[in-house]
Scaffold this active site. Structure first.
Site, mmCIF file in Angstrom:
data_model
loop_
_atom_site.group_PDB
_atom_site.id
_atom_site.type_symbol
_atom_site.label_atom_id
_atom_site.label_comp_id
_atom_site.label_asym_id
_atom_site.label_seq_id
_atom_site.Cartn_x
_atom_site.Cartn_y
_atom_site.Cartn_z
ATOM 1 N N LYS A 198 -54.061 17.394 -5.404
ATOM 2 C CA LYS A 198 -52.686 17.844 -5.658
ATOM 3 C C LYS A 198 -52.027 18.279 -4.349
ATOM 4 O O LYS A 198 -50.888 17.941 -4.067
ATOM 5 C CB LYS A 198 -52.700 18.991 -6.675
ATOM 6 C CG LYS A 198 -51.339 19.495 -7.026
ATOM 7 C CD LYS A 198 -51.388 20.609 -8.043
ATOM 8 C CE LYS A 198 -50.030 21.283 -8.107
ATOM 9 N NZ LYS A 198 -50.036 22.464 -8.968
ATOM 10 N N GLU A 204 -62.401 19.025 1.999
ATOM 11 C CA GLU A 204 -63.515 18.225 1.483
ATOM 12 C C GLU A 204 -63.021 16.826 1.096
ATOM 13 O O GLU A 204 -63.618 15.805 1.458
ATOM 14 C CB GLU A 204 -64.129 18.889 0.239
ATOM 15 C CG GLU A 204 -64.854 20.193 0.496
ATOM 16 C CD GLU A 204 -63.942 21.427 0.440
ATOM 17 O OE1 GLU A 204 -62.715 21.274 0.617
ATOM 18 O OE2 GLU A 204 -64.468 22.530 0.263
ATOM 19 N N GLY A 258 -54.338 22.659 -10.874
ATOM 20 C CA GLY A 258 -55.441 21.716 -10.673
ATOM 21 C C GLY A 258 -56.423 21.664 -11.834
ATOM 22 O O GLY A 258 -56.758 20.596 -12.348
ATOM 23 N N ARG A 259 -56.884 22.836 -12.284
ATOM 24 C CA ARG A 259 -57.906 22.848 -13.343
ATOM 25 C C ARG A 259 -57.360 22.448 -14.703
ATOM 26 O O ARG A 259 -58.103 22.298 -15.670
ATOM 27 C CB ARG A 259 -58.575 24.228 -13.397
ATOM 28 C CG ARG A 259 -57.611 25.386 -13.613
ATOM 29 C CD ARG A 259 -58.266 26.709 -13.260
ATOM 30 N NE ARG A 259 -57.352 27.840 -13.263
ATOM 31 C CZ ARG A 259 -56.601 28.203 -12.229
ATOM 32 N NH1 ARG A 259 -56.634 27.498 -11.112
ATOM 33 N NH2 ARG A 259 -55.815 29.254 -12.303
ATOM 34 N N GLU A 344 -61.884 30.309 -12.670
ATOM 35 C CA GLU A 344 -60.800 30.297 -11.685
ATOM 36 C C GLU A 344 -59.531 30.912 -12.282
ATOM 37 O O GLU A 344 -58.712 31.488 -11.573
ATOM 38 C CB GLU A 344 -60.524 28.859 -11.204
ATOM 39 C CG GLU A 344 -59.681 28.814 -9.939
ATOM 40 C CD GLU A 344 -59.671 27.439 -9.280
ATOM 41 O OE1 GLU A 344 -60.215 27.285 -8.180
ATOM 42 O OE2 GLU A 344 -59.097 26.505 -9.880
ATOM 43 N N HIS A 375 -86.168 24.458 -22.683
ATOM 44 C CA HIS A 375 -87.474 24.522 -22.014
ATOM 45 C C HIS A 375 -87.409 25.218 -20.661
ATOM 46 O O HIS A 375 -88.309 25.091 -19.857
ATOM 47 C CB HIS A 375 -88.048 23.104 -21.883
ATOM 48 C CG HIS A 375 -88.282 22.509 -23.235
ATOM 49 N ND1 HIS A 375 -89.430 22.750 -23.957
ATOM 50 C CD2 HIS A 375 -87.483 21.752 -24.026
ATOM 51 C CE1 HIS A 375 -89.343 22.136 -25.127
ATOM 52 N NE2 HIS A 375 -88.164 21.530 -25.192
ATOM 53 N N LYS A 504 -61.198 29.313 2.703
ATOM 54 C CA LYS A 504 -60.792 28.013 3.279
ATOM 55 C C LYS A 504 -60.324 28.200 4.719
ATOM 56 O O LYS A 504 -60.659 27.423 5.617
ATOM 57 C CB LYS A 504 -59.630 27.405 2.472
ATOM 58 C CG LYS A 504 -59.981 26.985 1.075
ATOM 59 C CD LYS A 504 -58.740 26.384 0.388
ATOM 60 C CE LYS A 504 -58.969 26.216 -1.095
ATOM 61 N NZ LYS A 504 -57.786 25.801 -1.831
HETATM 62 O O1 F6P Z 1 -59.803 25.698 -3.914
HETATM 63 C C1 F6P Z 1 -59.536 25.666 -5.277
HETATM 64 C C2 F6P Z 1 -58.645 24.510 -5.632
HETATM 65 O O2 F6P Z 1 -57.375 24.712 -5.113
HETATM 66 C C3 F6P Z 1 -58.596 24.281 -7.126
HETATM 67 O O3 F6P Z 1 -57.694 25.102 -7.761
HETATM 68 C C4 F6P Z 1 -58.284 22.829 -7.189
HETATM 69 O O4 F6P Z 1 -58.607 22.276 -8.434
HETATM 70 C C5 F6P Z 1 -59.146 22.290 -6.081
HETATM 71 O O5 F6P Z 1 -59.134 23.291 -5.100
HETATM 72 C C6 F6P Z 1 -58.707 20.981 -5.493
HETATM 73 O O6 F6P Z 1 -57.399 21.070 -5.019
HETATM 74 P P1 F6P Z 1 -56.562 19.786 -4.650
HETATM 75 O O7 F6P Z 1 -56.334 18.995 -5.904
HETATM 76 O O8 F6P Z 1 -55.278 20.298 -4.067
HETATM 77 O O9 F6P Z 1 -57.355 18.997 -3.645
#
Ligand code: F6P
Length: 535
Positions: A198, A204, A258-259, A344, A375, A504
């Site tokens: 987003k 990452e 995002g979530r 979150e 288990h 971050k």
């Molecule tokens: O660091 C948390 C977060 O911002 C989440 O809320 C989100 O789902 C995820 O990182 C990925 O964010 P993006 O879609 O901006 O890469």
């Protein structure tokens, strides 16, 4: 309002004391319709909880006092409800749950879905081809957190709904081991990458996107590799800078967190795999979940009850976690998704106005496939001194191929929720000892004590009609709504996540220090050790 709420909490505290006392008399077991709720796709049995009818009513009136349904309608109305970020919260829009909205937004939803259908159809049909004119055989969805978990979970669950031969893969981890593993089996000529972010700022994801671009470019003269990229983002500028063709960028609305975004283009990989028709059914299932939430009375409202029970246990029973146990193998990743949604959203210590509070607002959500965990962790669940409320989830209808196997899975499911609830009495333990262990030369008293289970450990049971797009949509919407109600109960903003930002920023600074081989600003011993040539 606050005062009525606090007074009602006092009543519920009394309820909890009464129920705890009655547990000793073992008279809480109920076969009363008040503790079951049935919808088209989900049968919810919450009879194995430490509540009686009075508690249920008192808990339900908490939802009444908070005007849960009106508040929910407000978030689906396009008003600014995420105060700290000054944003709307329109994650239910794609599933058609909109209240008081102007036609423009409704039209936008129609256009948005049309675009998703077109993009996915074009890839599946081969109209959108690879840079070298070949049809795509593989799609790799690159993203993390909310741009990854939900769509991967649904993809795994709907295995039987895949409608074409295009394989879907996921890369999420910054540790390049994952990307290298995924890419090692793929053909550069026929692989499409979907960068899902987003913000288009998540390091990452951007690292993995760069890695994918370099991987594609590596062989021969490859100028047009960007034909093999789609981006799903709200940050068009950065996606274009990265090289993605503007026509191949799918928006993630700023108003969708995002979530909560798996209902959007974030799931484009999934849509390519199961087809837009099945994805629409998934949205329809979620819409039915929404309708259930905003129309059913609170004592018959699945997500409201889920939240109220969770709240009740953390306030009055000291629980800190909620265990989720999907018994169907295909549902195993639901925990990852719900974990982010709940932790979150509600893992906070400031209320919606920034005032500090000390109660627990967000549970530790954990779990995995039920059969597997039986288990490993179930000893603690049945006999440990930690109070752990749980959700047991299983489907009813499976393909005939798996029927007998599924009967066995269901038997395990039921055996454990019943045992958690009823325990195992001294008399039962005695009988079992005689039958099974008496000839083994063990200390009878010790074994009988160990076989005895106290029971009264709360477990909700979800019997899903099947594992279909509709059922899954409804189930996931229930977990979203549960989270929302828990947020209202603790007066937190369930739509922001400021707490994740600092780490971050720090990580970027530390990386700079590593690259320049400098000591870090705060003189971390660990970093010194990491950079040391001696260790
Ligand atoms: O660091 C948390 C977060 O911002 C989440 O809320 C989100 O789902 C995820 O990182 C990925 O964010 P993006 O879609 O901006 O890469």
């Amino acid at each position: 309002m606050k005062k009525i709420f606090l007074n009602q909490l006092k009543n519920i505290k009394k309820d909890s004391l009464r129920c705890k006392k009655n547990l000793l008399k073992n008279n809480l077991f109920k076969n009363n319709n008040s503790f079951y709720i049935e919808t088209d796709y989900i049968f919810f049995d919450f009879s194995r909880n430490i509540i009686d009818l009075k508690t249920l009513n008192n808990l339900s009136s908490l939802a009444e006092i908070l005007e849960v349904k009106n508040n929910f309608k407000n978030i689906c109305s396009g008003n600014i409800t995420n105060k700290s970020e000054n944003k709307k919260t329109l994650h239910t829009a794609m599933r058609g749950t909109l209240f008081n909205l102007d036609k423009a937004i409704k039209d936008e939803v129609i256009d948005y879905k049309k675009n998703l259908r077109e993009i996915s159809d074009n890839i599946r049909s081969g109209k959108h081809k690879s840079f070298n004119g070949k049809k795509f055989t593989d799609v790799v969805s690159i993203g993390i957190g909310g741009s990854h978990f939900g769509t991967k979970m649904v993809f795994e669950a709907l295995n039987e709904y895949r409608v074409n031969k295009i394989n879907l893969h996921f890369i999420s981890n910054l540790d390049a081991t994952e990307a290298n593993e995924v890419l090692s089996n793929l053909n550069k000529d026929t692989t499409l990458f979907v960068i899902v972010s987003k913000s288009f700022k998540t390091s990452e994801t951007l690292e993995n996107a760069k890695l994918a671009k370099n991987w594609l470019k590596k062989q021969g003269n490859r100028k047009n590799v960007m034909k093999n990229f789609i981006a799903v983002t709200h940050n068009f500028e950065e996606a274009i800078k990265f090289g993605v063709d503007e026509r191949l960028i799918i928006d993630v609305w700023d108003s969708v967190g995002g979530r909560y975004s798996l209902w959007t283009g974030v799931s484009i990989g999934l849509i390519i795999s199961i087809g837009f028709k099945n994805f629409s059914k998934f949205l329809d299932g979620a819409a039915l979940g929404d309708k259930h939430f905003y129309s059913k009375k609170y004592s018959k409202n699945i997500p409201v009850i889920m939240a109220l029970l969770s709240f009740y246990y953390s306030r009055f029973f000291g629980s800190q976690s909620h265990l989720i146990l999907p018994y169907d193998y295909s549902l195993r990743l639901i925990v990852d998704h719900v974990q982010q949604v709940e932790m979150e959203s509600n893992g906070k210590s400031l209320d919606i106005n920034g005032k500090k509070f000390s109660n627990i607002s967000g549970n530790i959500v954990w779990g995995s496939n039920g059969i597997v965990l039986q288990h490993s962790i179930f000893q603690l669940l049945h006999q440990g001194n930690i109070f752990i409320p749980s959700d047991f989830i299983i489907s009813k209808n499976v393909s005939s191929r798996k029927k007998d196997n599924h009967h066995k899975v269901f038997s395990n499911f039921l055996a454990h929720i019943e045992t958690l609830n009823k325990g195992f009495s001294k008399k039962e333990a005695d009988d079992l000892y005689e039958k099974k262990y008496s000839k083994k030369g063990l200390d009878k008293e010790l074994v009988v004590k160990n076989l005895t289970l106290a029971g009264n450990r709360p477990a909700n049971a979800f019997l899903l009609k099947d594992i279909s797009p509709e059922t899954l949509g409804m189930l996931l919407s229930f977990y979203e709504h549960k989270t929302y109600v828990l947020g209202l109960l603790s007066d937190v903003n369930s739509f922001d996540q400021w707490g994740v930002e600092i780490g971050k920023i720090m990580a970027k600074d530390i990386y700079k220090d590593i690259k320049s081989s400098k000591d870090n600003k705060n003189g971390s011993v660990l970093l010194k050790k990491y950079l040391s040539k001696k260790f």
